[in-house]
Design a protein around this motif. Structure first.
Motif, short mmCIF file in Angstrom:
data_model
loop_
_atom_site.label_atom_id
_atom_site.label_comp_id
_atom_site.label_asym_id
_atom_site.label_seq_id
_atom_site.Cartn_x
_atom_site.Cartn_y
_atom_site.Cartn_z
N ARG A 193 -15.37 33.02 33.52
CA ARG A 193 -14.80 34.15 32.79
C ARG A 193 -15.49 35.43 33.26
O ARG A 193 -16.58 35.76 32.80
N ILE A 194 -14.88 36.11 34.19
CA ILE A 194 -15.54 37.29 34.77
C ILE A 194 -14.77 38.58 34.51
O ILE A 194 -15.30 39.67 34.77
N GLU A 195 -13.54 38.46 33.99
CA GLU A 195 -12.73 39.67 33.83
C GLU A 195 -12.72 40.20 32.40
O GLU A 195 -12.37 41.35 32.16
N GLN A 196 -13.14 39.38 31.41
CA GLN A 196 -13.02 39.80 30.01
C GLN A 196 -13.85 41.04 29.67
O GLN A 196 -13.45 41.86 28.85
N VAL A 197 -15.03 41.18 30.29
CA VAL A 197 -15.87 42.35 29.98
C VAL A 197 -15.14 43.63 30.37
O VAL A 197 -15.14 44.61 29.61
N ALA A 198 -14.54 43.63 31.53
CA ALA A 198 -13.82 44.82 31.98
C ALA A 198 -12.63 45.13 31.06
O ALA A 198 -12.38 46.29 30.70
N VAL A 199 -11.92 44.08 30.67
CA VAL A 199 -10.78 44.29 29.77
C VAL A 199 -11.26 44.81 28.42
O VAL A 199 -10.68 45.74 27.85
N ALA A 200 -12.35 44.21 27.90
CA ALA A 200 -12.89 44.65 26.61
C ALA A 200 -13.33 46.10 26.67
O ALA A 200 -13.09 46.89 25.74
N ARG A 201 -13.98 46.49 27.76
CA ARG A 201 -14.40 47.89 27.93
C ARG A 201 -13.19 48.82 27.88
O ARG A 201 -13.21 49.86 27.21
N ASP A 202 -12.13 48.45 28.59
CA ASP A 202 -10.93 49.30 28.63
C ASP A 202 -10.27 49.39 27.25
O ASP A 202 -9.79 50.45 26.85
N VAL A 203 -10.26 48.28 26.52
CA VAL A 203 -9.69 48.29 25.17
C VAL A 203 -10.48 49.22 24.27
O VAL A 203 -9.91 50.02 23.51
N LEU A 204 -11.81 49.13 24.34
CA LEU A 204 -12.66 49.98 23.51
C LEU A 204 -12.50 51.45 23.87
O LEU A 204 -12.53 52.33 23.01
N LEU A 205 -12.32 51.74 25.17
CA LEU A 205 -12.17 53.12 25.62
C LEU A 205 -10.87 53.76 25.12
O LEU A 205 -10.72 54.99 25.16
N GLU A 206 -9.95 52.95 24.67
CA GLU A 206 -8.73 53.50 24.08
C GLU A 206 -9.03 54.24 22.78
O GLU A 206 -8.27 55.12 22.34
N HIS A 207 -10.16 53.88 22.13
CA HIS A 207 -10.49 54.45 20.82
C HIS A 207 -11.88 55.06 20.77
O HIS A 207 -12.22 55.70 19.77
N ARG A 208 -12.70 54.88 21.79
CA ARG A 208 -14.07 55.38 21.80
C ARG A 208 -14.26 56.36 22.95
O ARG A 208 -13.60 56.25 24.01
N LYS A 209 -15.17 57.30 22.78
CA LYS A 209 -15.47 58.26 23.84
C LYS A 209 -16.18 57.58 24.99
O LYS A 209 -16.91 56.60 24.79
N PRO A 210 -16.02 58.10 26.20
CA PRO A 210 -16.69 57.49 27.37
C PRO A 210 -18.21 57.46 27.25
O PRO A 210 -18.86 56.58 27.82
N ASP A 211 -18.80 58.43 26.50
CA ASP A 211 -20.25 58.46 26.39
C ASP A 211 -20.80 57.62 25.24
O ASP A 211 -21.97 57.74 24.87
N THR A 212 -19.97 56.75 24.67
CA THR A 212 -20.43 55.84 23.61
C THR A 212 -21.58 54.99 24.14
O THR A 212 -21.50 54.42 25.24
N VAL A 213 -22.65 54.90 23.36
CA VAL A 213 -23.84 54.17 23.80
C VAL A 213 -23.56 52.67 23.89
O VAL A 213 -22.92 52.09 23.00
N VAL A 214 -24.05 52.05 24.99
CA VAL A 214 -23.97 50.60 25.15
C VAL A 214 -25.35 50.08 25.52
O VAL A 214 -26.02 50.61 26.41
N ILE A 215 -25.78 49.03 24.84
CA ILE A 215 -27.06 48.38 25.12
C ILE A 215 -26.76 47.02 25.74
O ILE A 215 -25.96 46.25 25.19
N VAL A 216 -27.38 46.73 26.87
CA VAL A 216 -27.23 45.43 27.52
C VAL A 216 -28.59 44.73 27.46
O VAL A 216 -29.55 45.16 28.12
N GLY A 217 -28.68 43.68 26.68
CA GLY A 217 -29.91 42.89 26.61
C GLY A 217 -29.73 41.59 27.37
O GLY A 217 -28.76 40.86 27.15
N ARG A 218 -30.62 41.32 28.30
CA ARG A 218 -30.55 40.07 29.07
C ARG A 218 -31.84 39.28 28.87
O ARG A 218 -32.93 39.79 29.03
N ASP A 219 -31.69 37.99 28.51
CA ASP A 219 -32.85 37.08 28.35
C ASP A 219 -33.91 37.68 27.44
O ASP A 219 -35.11 37.55 27.70
#
Length: 504
Positions: free
Chosen positions: A430-456
């Motif tokens: 599943r490699i495409e869902q993140v991009a689709v989710a981002r685009d869906v959120l951008l329909e209602h959120r500003k581009p500068d909305t804060v995103v935190i990526v936590g890994r491990d």
């Protein structure tokens, strides 16, 4: 024209176990090299000495140290790296003149041997051939006349230098095992065998195939007498009920209704032992069985009397039924999950299995869920306080729900201006869902909305990235990540990322 470089296995000790090919190459070599400890005879040379041709050039490669103690500025590893470089240069000097060099290796050249370090340095520069040899554990099992593995048994080879808890866990998780590199590690290895419930079926073999060969039960060995040239064999016949089992495909015998024990479902937290709650630790110390996905089960310390039931990542309900069967039979069982068992974990799967109308026998099994720290809490704490106000949690996995449902929920959350925590953002399939989710959120959120990526988060490989919705790179996201997408009020300050508790 350069000479040829040969890595030749000479077997475990008995010269008659040298292969015909190895004997031919030794007998025709221009140079024969072998490793030896300081002040010690080379075992490889001793095994093959009768085959040396007259006038052959010998190169003894003497280790500078054989333990971790050294005054080398680079420590033990630095001393050995320097030694291997110098040894390779010595052999290369012969190869450059056209001489064929045979480097002897006890057992097999590619099995816990020093040949590999010369191979790494010389194989790309000179024509190289490797001649396999009989490894010591094969001779050991022959000496003990004990079958090592049958049919579908899994054989695991383990170094005795592993940390004791990890060694115990791996011993519990395999059918048959060979433990190498004993000597000073023997007391810890014996304790690990006892913790795994395998001590009574473990055989100690010393100097296999050599004149001084001996074998006896590990429990009877004097720890002060164990040499480096020894190993332990745990056979696949040691099915004493204390090894790891796959999830059952058939139920246990029908128990009396009153005999059911309470089934515990526990959260192990995101990773570090310090994030495991005392309540869960006490529960795991008291049960006789633990059931779970293999990587999560690996985090449960092994101890005497504990049976492990590992399974894959997509059989949650089968795993739950296996645990319910054990609890119905009166066994003390804990089902384990990473993070919190109630957040995309095993708790819901256990209740689903228990409520299945086709399995009414599970209805009377008492179930208790013990909470653990969730991954969203861990990532949020590392970032600051991004979930200090209302927030939602969504999994991007569409294995158990249609993607159309995921998109509808993302839009609703975005329209409600909630902070959003995203679990299972991507996987190898599943490699495409993140991009689709981002685009869906951008329909209602500003581009500068804060995103935190936590890994491990909580592990040695931990990383935390603060970016924006527009700059989020879907290609950098994998299953080890958890994302927190801020609300319009979420702020970034010197102290961290936070969301005010109030709405204006």
């Amino acid at each position: 024209m350069s000479g040829r470089f040969y890595g030749v296995g000479v077997g475990p000790g008995d010269p008659e176990l040298i292969t015909r090919k190895a004997a031919r190459l030794i007998g025709g070599a221009d140079v024969i090299a072998y490793h030896a400890g300081v002040g010690k005879e080379s075992n490889a040379r001793r095994i093959a000495a009768s085959l040396f041709p007259a006038g052959v050039i010998e190169e003894q490669l003497t280790y500078p140290v054989t333990t971790g103690a050294t005054d080398h500025p680079g420590g033990y590893q630095g001393a050995l790296a320097e030694f291997y470089e110098a040894s390779a240069a010595r052999l290369a000097a012969h190869l450059d003149t056209g001489r064929d060099v045979v480097l002897l290796a006890e057992g097999d050249p590619l099995f816990y041997g020093s040949y590999m370090y010369m191979h790494d340095r010389l194989a790309e520069r000179y024509p190289t051939e490797i001649v396999p040899g009989v490894p010591a554990f094969v001779a050991a099992t022959a000496a003990a006349s004990s079958p090592l593995a049958r049919q579908t048994d899994v054989l695991t080879v383990l170094p005795g230098t592993m940390p004791e808890p990890e060694l115990a866990r791996r011993l519990a998780d395999t059918d048959a095992a060979v433990i190498m590199k004993l000597g000073r590690t023997f007391p810890a290895v014996r304790r690990a065998l006892a913790a795994a419930g395998r001590l009574d079926h473990a055989l100690y073999v010393e100097r296999a195939s050599m004149p001084q060969q001996r074998w006896l039960p590990v429990a009877e060995v004097d720890a002060s007498s164990v040499p480096y040239f020894s190993l332990i064999v745990v056979t696949g016949d040691s099915r004493n009920g204390r090894r790891s089992r796959e999830v059952r495909s058939s139920p246990v015998p029908e128990p009396a209704a009153s005999s059911a024990a309470e089934l515990l479902v526990v959260g192990l937290g995101p990773g570090p032992d310090g994030w495991l709650t005392p309540e869960v630790s006490a529960a795991l110390a008291d049960v006789d069985h633990v059931v779970g996905y293999g990587p999560y089960l690996a985090r449960v310390p092994q101890r005497p009397g504990l049976t492990r039931h590992a399974s894959g990542n997509t059989v949650e309900v089968d795993r739950a039924r296996a645990a319910l069967d054990l609890a119905r039979a009166g066994e003390r069982v804990a089902v384990v999950s990473g993070g919190d068992a109630g957040v995309f974990g095993m708790a819901a799967a256990v209740f689903e299995a228990a409520a299945d109308p086709e399995h009414p026998e599970y209805a009377d099994v008492p179930i208790r869920v013990l909470p653990g720290m969730s991954a969203v809490q861990a990532v949020a704490a590392r970032a600051g306080a991004p979930i200090g106000a209302d927030f939602a949690v969504v999994s991007l996995s569409d294995r158990l729900k249609p993607w159309t449902v995921v998109e509808r929920r993302l839009r609703a959350i975005a329209e409600a201006d909630l902070v959003l925590a995203i679990y299972n953002p991507a996987s190898r399939s599943r490699i495409e869902q993140v991009a689709v989710a981002r685009d869906v959120l951008l329909e209602h959120r500003k581009p500068d909305t804060v995103v935190i990526v936590g890994r491990d988060v909580g592990r040695a490989e931990e990383s935390l990235t603060v970016t924006t919705l527009a700059e989020l790179d879907p290609g950098s996201i994998d299953m080890k990540c958890l994302l927190i997408v801020g609300a319009s009020s979420t702020r970034v300050s010197r102290a961290g990322v936070w969301t005010p508790r109030y709405v204006r």
